[in-house]
Scaffold this motif. Structure first.
Motif, short mmCIF file in Angstrom:
data_model
loop_
_atom_site.label_atom_id
_atom_site.label_comp_id
_atom_site.label_asym_id
_atom_site.label_seq_id
_atom_site.Cartn_x
_atom_site.Cartn_y
_atom_site.Cartn_z
N ALA A 56 0.83 -1.21 0.00
CA ALA A 56 0.00 0.00 0.00
C ALA A 56 0.86 1.26 0.00
CB ALA A 56 -0.94 -0.01 1.20
N VAL A 57 1.90 1.27 0.81
CA VAL A 57 2.78 2.43 0.86
C VAL A 57 3.51 2.60 -0.47
CG1 VAL A 57 4.85 3.39 1.99
CG2 VAL A 57 3.00 2.41 3.37
N GLY A 58 3.93 1.49 -1.06
CA GLY A 58 4.58 1.54 -2.36
C GLY A 58 3.67 2.10 -3.44
N ARG A 59 2.36 1.98 -3.23
CA ARG A 59 1.39 2.50 -4.19
C ARG A 59 0.89 3.89 -3.81
NH1 ARG A 59 -2.11 -2.97 -5.53
NH2 ARG A 59 -0.38 -4.07 -6.54
N GLY A 60 1.51 4.46 -2.79
CA GLY A 60 1.22 5.85 -2.46
C GLY A 60 0.47 6.11 -1.16
N ALA A 61 0.10 5.07 -0.43
CA ALA A 61 -0.61 5.27 0.84
C ALA A 61 0.31 5.92 1.86
CB ALA A 61 -1.14 3.95 1.38
N ASP A 62 -0.26 6.71 2.74
CA ASP A 62 0.50 7.31 3.83
C ASP A 62 0.83 6.21 4.85
OD1 ASP A 62 0.17 8.55 6.82
OD2 ASP A 62 1.20 9.94 5.45
N PRO A 63 2.10 6.02 5.20
CA PRO A 63 2.47 4.91 6.10
C PRO A 63 1.78 4.97 7.45
CG PRO A 63 4.43 5.91 5.13
CD PRO A 63 3.26 6.76 4.74
N GLU A 64 1.70 6.15 8.05
CA GLU A 64 1.08 6.26 9.37
C GLU A 64 -0.41 5.96 9.31
OE1 GLU A 64 2.10 9.55 12.00
OE2 GLU A 64 3.76 10.00 10.65
N GLU A 65 -1.09 6.54 8.33
CA GLU A 65 -2.53 6.32 8.21
C GLU A 65 -2.85 4.87 7.89
OE1 GLU A 65 -4.20 9.06 5.40
OE2 GLU A 65 -3.44 10.81 6.49
N ALA A 66 -2.09 4.27 6.97
CA ALA A 66 -2.35 2.89 6.58
C ALA A 66 -2.09 1.94 7.75
CB ALA A 66 -1.51 2.51 5.37
N ALA A 67 -0.98 2.14 8.47
CA ALA A 67 -0.67 1.28 9.61
C ALA A 67 -1.73 1.42 10.69
CB ALA A 67 0.72 1.61 10.17
#
Length: 84
Positions: A56-67
């Motif tokens: 998800a992060v590799g596809r542009g998601a924010d790491p903090e929000e996604a985690a």
């Protein structure tokens, strides 16, 4: 060797140059998510969930929000199991 140092070696091995190296806060976030998935879903959910976070992060998601979203999902799963 610290986990941050290990992540630096992994970055080198995978030739992820140009990427920001992981900081301690990043490592802690990933480990917290792995803990939530392992304890709230099942042990094998930890590596799978952290891998999917990376996708998800590799596809542009924010790491903090996604985690945070994935941790909430895992913890909600545990609560659902308690009520069943």
């Amino acid at each position: 060797m610290t986990l941050v140092e290990w992540s630096e070696r992994v970055f080198e091995e995978l030739r992820l140059s140009g990427s920001e190296p992981l900081q301690k806060a990043d490592v802690d976030r990933i480990l917290d998510l792995a803990r939530d998935a392992a304890h709230s879903v099942a042990r094998p959910a930890a590596p799978l969930t952290t891998y999917l976070l990376g996708v998800a992060v590799g596809r542009g998601a924010d790491p903090e929000e996604a985690a945070a979203a994935l941790s909430r999902l895992a913890l909600a799963h545990a609560e659902d199991d308690k009520t069943d």
